[in-house]
Design a protein around this motif. Structure first.
Motif, PDB file in Angstrom:
ATOM      1  N   VAL A 174     -10.712 -22.233 -36.080  1.00 19.57           N
ATOM      2  CA  VAL A 174      -9.948 -23.349 -36.529  1.00 19.57           C
ATOM      3  C   VAL A 174      -8.977 -23.268 -37.497  1.00 19.57           C
ATOM      4  O   VAL A 174      -9.357 -22.542 -38.691  1.00 19.57           O
ATOM      5  CB  VAL A 174     -11.123 -24.245 -36.947  1.00 19.57           C
ATOM      6  CG1 VAL A 174     -10.432 -25.601 -37.526  1.00 19.57           C
ATOM      7  CG2 VAL A 174     -12.224 -24.529 -36.205  1.00 19.57           C
ATOM      8  N   TYR A 175      -7.807 -23.826 -37.336  1.00 18.85           N
ATOM      9  CA  TYR A 175      -6.707 -23.626 -38.454  1.00 18.85           C
ATOM     10  C   TYR A 175      -6.005 -24.996 -38.722  1.00 18.85           C
ATOM     11  O   TYR A 175      -5.557 -25.874 -37.756  1.00 18.85           O
ATOM     12  CB  TYR A 175      -5.343 -22.783 -37.665  1.00 18.85           C
ATOM     13  CG  TYR A 175      -5.784 -21.521 -37.455  1.00 18.85           C
ATOM     14  CD1 TYR A 175      -5.133 -20.374 -38.307  1.00 18.85           C
ATOM     15  CD2 TYR A 175      -6.697 -20.940 -36.539  1.00 18.85           C
ATOM     16  CE1 TYR A 175      -5.520 -18.886 -38.129  1.00 18.85           C
ATOM     17  CE2 TYR A 175      -6.916 -19.616 -36.630  1.00 18.85           C
ATOM     18  CZ  TYR A 175      -6.378 -18.658 -37.186  1.00 18.85           C
ATOM     19  OH  TYR A 175      -6.773 -17.200 -37.065  1.00 18.85           O
ATOM     20  N   ILE A 176      -6.463 -25.313 -40.001  1.00 16.80           N
ATOM     21  CA  ILE A 176      -6.035 -26.671 -40.525  1.00 16.80           C
ATOM     22  C   ILE A 176      -4.926 -26.313 -41.295  1.00 16.80           C
ATOM     23  O   ILE A 176      -4.537 -25.762 -42.156  1.00 16.80           O
ATOM     24  CB  ILE A 176      -7.098 -27.326 -41.411  1.00 16.80           C
ATOM     25  CG1 ILE A 176      -8.521 -27.381 -40.671  1.00 16.80           C
ATOM     26  CG2 ILE A 176      -6.648 -28.666 -41.984  1.00 16.80           C
ATOM     27  CD1 ILE A 176      -9.542 -27.780 -41.273  1.00 16.80           C
ATOM     28  N   LEU A 177      -3.645 -27.145 -40.622  1.00 20.91           N
ATOM     29  CA  LEU A 177      -2.350 -26.970 -41.410  1.00 20.91           C
ATOM     30  C   LEU A 177      -2.111 -28.090 -42.094  1.00 20.91           C
ATOM     31  O   LEU A 177      -2.232 -29.172 -41.517  1.00 20.91           O
ATOM     32  CB  LEU A 177      -1.189 -26.825 -40.284  1.00 20.91           C
ATOM     33  CG  LEU A 177      -0.912 -25.218 -39.590  1.00 20.91           C
ATOM     34  CD1 LEU A 177      -2.230 -24.964 -38.638  1.00 20.91           C
ATOM     35  CD2 LEU A 177       0.323 -25.185 -39.012  1.00 20.91           C
ATOM     36  N   THR A 207      -2.630 -25.706 -25.088  1.00 19.78           N
ATOM     37  CA  THR A 207      -3.099 -26.187 -23.761  1.00 19.78           C
ATOM     38  C   THR A 207      -3.335 -27.618 -23.769  1.00 19.78           C
ATOM     39  O   THR A 207      -3.392 -28.215 -22.783  1.00 19.78           O
ATOM     40  CB  THR A 207      -4.523 -25.332 -23.622  1.00 19.78           C
ATOM     41  OG1 THR A 207      -5.396 -25.755 -24.541  1.00 19.78           O
ATOM     42  CG2 THR A 207      -4.395 -23.975 -23.473  1.00 19.78           C
ATOM     43  N   GLN A 208      -3.412 -28.188 -24.801  1.00 18.15           N
ATOM     44  CA  GLN A 208      -3.545 -29.805 -24.972  1.00 18.15           C
ATOM     45  C   GLN A 208      -3.439 -30.099 -26.240  1.00 18.15           C
ATOM     46  O   GLN A 208      -3.413 -29.649 -27.157  1.00 18.15           O
ATOM     47  CB  GLN A 208      -5.123 -29.977 -24.509  1.00 18.15           C
ATOM     48  CG  GLN A 208      -5.710 -31.405 -24.428  1.00 18.15           C
ATOM     49  CD  GLN A 208      -6.921 -31.578 -23.855  1.00 18.15           C
ATOM     50  OE1 GLN A 208      -7.913 -30.432 -23.622  1.00 18.15           O
ATOM     51  NE2 GLN A 208      -7.295 -32.669 -23.721  1.00 18.15           N
ATOM     52  N   VAL A 209      -2.630 -31.391 -26.215  1.00 20.88           N
ATOM     53  CA  VAL A 209      -2.328 -32.098 -27.622  1.00 20.88           C
ATOM     54  C   VAL A 209      -2.927 -33.286 -27.612  1.00 20.88           C
ATOM     55  O   VAL A 209      -2.734 -34.231 -26.792  1.00 20.88           O
ATOM     56  CB  VAL A 209      -0.802 -32.156 -27.647  1.00 20.88           C
ATOM     57  CG1 VAL A 209      -0.265 -32.979 -28.646  1.00 20.88           C
ATOM     58  CG2 VAL A 209      -0.177 -30.909 -27.304  1.00 20.88           C
ATOM     59  N   GLY A 210      -3.595 -33.763 -28.785  1.00 22.57           N
ATOM     60  CA  GLY A 210      -4.287 -34.931 -29.092  1.00 22.57           C
ATOM     61  C   GLY A 210      -3.061 -35.950 -29.183  1.00 22.57           C
ATOM     62  O   GLY A 210      -2.101 -36.028 -29.677  1.00 22.57           O
ATOM     63  N   VAL A 253      -4.841 -29.629 -36.562  1.00 26.94           N
ATOM     64  CA  VAL A 253      -5.722 -28.976 -36.614  1.00 26.94           C
ATOM     65  C   VAL A 253      -5.715 -28.130 -35.274  1.00 26.94           C
ATOM     66  O   VAL A 253      -5.697 -28.848 -34.253  1.00 26.94           O
ATOM     67  CB  VAL A 253      -7.233 -29.632 -36.946  1.00 26.94           C
ATOM     68  CG1 VAL A 253      -8.114 -28.805 -36.586  1.00 26.94           C
ATOM     69  CG2 VAL A 253      -7.206 -30.468 -37.897  1.00 26.94           C
ATOM     70  N   LEU A 254      -5.649 -26.944 -35.271  1.00 32.95           N
ATOM     71  CA  LEU A 254      -5.374 -26.100 -34.330  1.00 32.95           C
ATOM     72  C   LEU A 254      -6.739 -25.222 -34.024  1.00 32.95           C
ATOM     73  O   LEU A 254      -7.499 -24.683 -34.808  1.00 32.95           O
ATOM     74  CB  LEU A 254      -4.479 -24.970 -34.584  1.00 32.95           C
ATOM     75  CG  LEU A 254      -3.928 -23.954 -33.265  1.00 32.95           C
ATOM     76  CD1 LEU A 254      -3.268 -24.443 -32.101  1.00 32.95           C
ATOM     77  CD2 LEU A 254      -3.136 -22.796 -33.975  1.00 32.95           C
ATOM     78  N   ALA A 296      -5.701 -33.330 -33.216  1.00 32.55           N
ATOM     79  CA  ALA A 296      -5.949 -31.761 -32.760  1.00 32.55           C
ATOM     80  C   ALA A 296      -5.075 -31.427 -31.814  1.00 32.55           C
ATOM     81  O   ALA A 296      -4.702 -32.284 -30.814  1.00 32.55           O
ATOM     82  CB  ALA A 296      -7.270 -31.640 -32.512  1.00 32.55           C
ATOM     83  N   VAL A 297      -5.166 -29.867 -31.657  1.00 33.74           N
ATOM     84  CA  VAL A 297      -4.373 -29.110 -30.717  1.00 33.74           C
ATOM     85  C   VAL A 297      -5.379 -28.291 -30.069  1.00 33.74           C
ATOM     86  O   VAL A 297      -5.857 -27.715 -30.985  1.00 33.74           O
ATOM     87  CB  VAL A 297      -3.183 -28.689 -31.023  1.00 33.74           C
ATOM     88  CG1 VAL A 297      -2.387 -27.861 -30.320  1.00 33.74           C
ATOM     89  CG2 VAL A 297      -1.925 -29.928 -31.487  1.00 33.74           C
ATOM     90  N   LYS A 298      -5.275 -27.858 -29.035  1.00 36.39           N
ATOM     91  CA  LYS A 298      -6.091 -26.955 -28.272  1.00 36.39           C
ATOM     92  C   LYS A 298      -5.209 -25.821 -27.946  1.00 36.39           C
ATOM     93  O   LYS A 298      -4.070 -25.989 -27.431  1.00 36.39           O
ATOM     94  CB  LYS A 298      -6.796 -27.234 -27.332  1.00 36.39           C
ATOM     95  CG  LYS A 298      -8.094 -28.054 -27.454  1.00 36.39           C
ATOM     96  CD  LYS A 298      -9.171 -28.463 -26.335  1.00 36.39           C
ATOM     97  CE  LYS A 298     -10.309 -29.300 -26.104  1.00 36.39           C
ATOM     98  NZ  LYS A 298     -10.845 -29.256 -24.928  1.00 36.39           N
ATOM     99  N   ALA A 299      -5.648 -24.317 -28.066  1.00 35.27           N
ATOM    100  CA  ALA A 299      -4.689 -23.259 -27.838  1.00 35.27           C
ATOM    101  C   ALA A 299      -5.883 -22.276 -27.335  1.00 35.27           C
ATOM    102  O   ALA A 299      -6.962 -22.313 -27.773  1.00 35.27           O
ATOM    103  CB  ALA A 299      -3.924 -22.790 -28.945  1.00 35.27           C
ATOM    104  N   VAL A 300      -5.122 -21.247 -26.538  1.00 37.39           N
ATOM    105  CA  VAL A 300      -5.703 -20.054 -26.173  1.00 37.39           C
ATOM    106  C   VAL A 300      -5.081 -18.804 -26.720  1.00 37.39           C
ATOM    107  O   VAL A 300      -3.908 -18.602 -26.687  1.00 37.39           O
ATOM    108  CB  VAL A 300      -6.154 -19.800 -24.727  1.00 37.39           C
ATOM    109  CG1 VAL A 300      -6.930 -21.026 -24.224  1.00 37.39           C
ATOM    110  CG2 VAL A 300      -4.830 -20.068 -24.018  1.00 37.39           C
TER     111      VAL A 300
END
Length: 125
Positions: free
Chosen positions: A25-28, A70-73, A87-88, A101-105
């Motif tokens: 979890v990366y909170i920017l 992969t996905q953007v809130g 939030v990544l 939030a944003v999901k990534a791989v």
């Protein structure tokens, strides 16, 4: 390699953020950021140039490491543009996506002050 659609520089890494990074979890947050949030965040100097919006397939870079979004809130781009806040979440699979939030791989290192952060447009088909 595509040109960045957003770039900034890490200015502070919160003392309480390491545990979150280990969990993916990366909170920017861009400057200015409230003190309480700064302690759990990767604080960056703010965007350099115009913001084009984040899309699935884009790449998030921290120094020389990259993850694929992969996905953007639904509120992620608005929050990112106004506050530099996003939030990544890395490698969370089918977990529900929060609006900001944003999901990534992939995997990222622990951030350090002075490192570049960028988002680059992914290869469009």
């Amino acid at each position: 390699m595509s040109e960045p659609i957003w770039r900034s520089t890490v200015v502070h890494v919160g003392a309480d953020a390491a545990e979150l990074f280990e969990a993916g979890v990366y909170i920017l947050f861009g400057l200015p950021v409230p003190d309480a949030l700064a302690e759990v965040s990767l604080v960056h100097s703010g965007p350099e140039g115009a913001f084009a919006g984040v899309e699935a397939g884009d790449e998030f870079w921290l120094a020389d490491s990259m993850v694929t979004i992969t996905q953007v809130g639904s509120l992620a781009n608005e929050n990112f543009e106004k506050l530099g806040h996003i939030v990544l979440y890395l490698n969370v699979g089918e977990a529900d996506l929060l609006p900001g939030a944003v999901k990534a791989v992939g995997s990222l290192p622990k951030p350090e002050a002075g490192q570049r952060v960028e988002i680059r447009r992914g290869v469009q088909s």
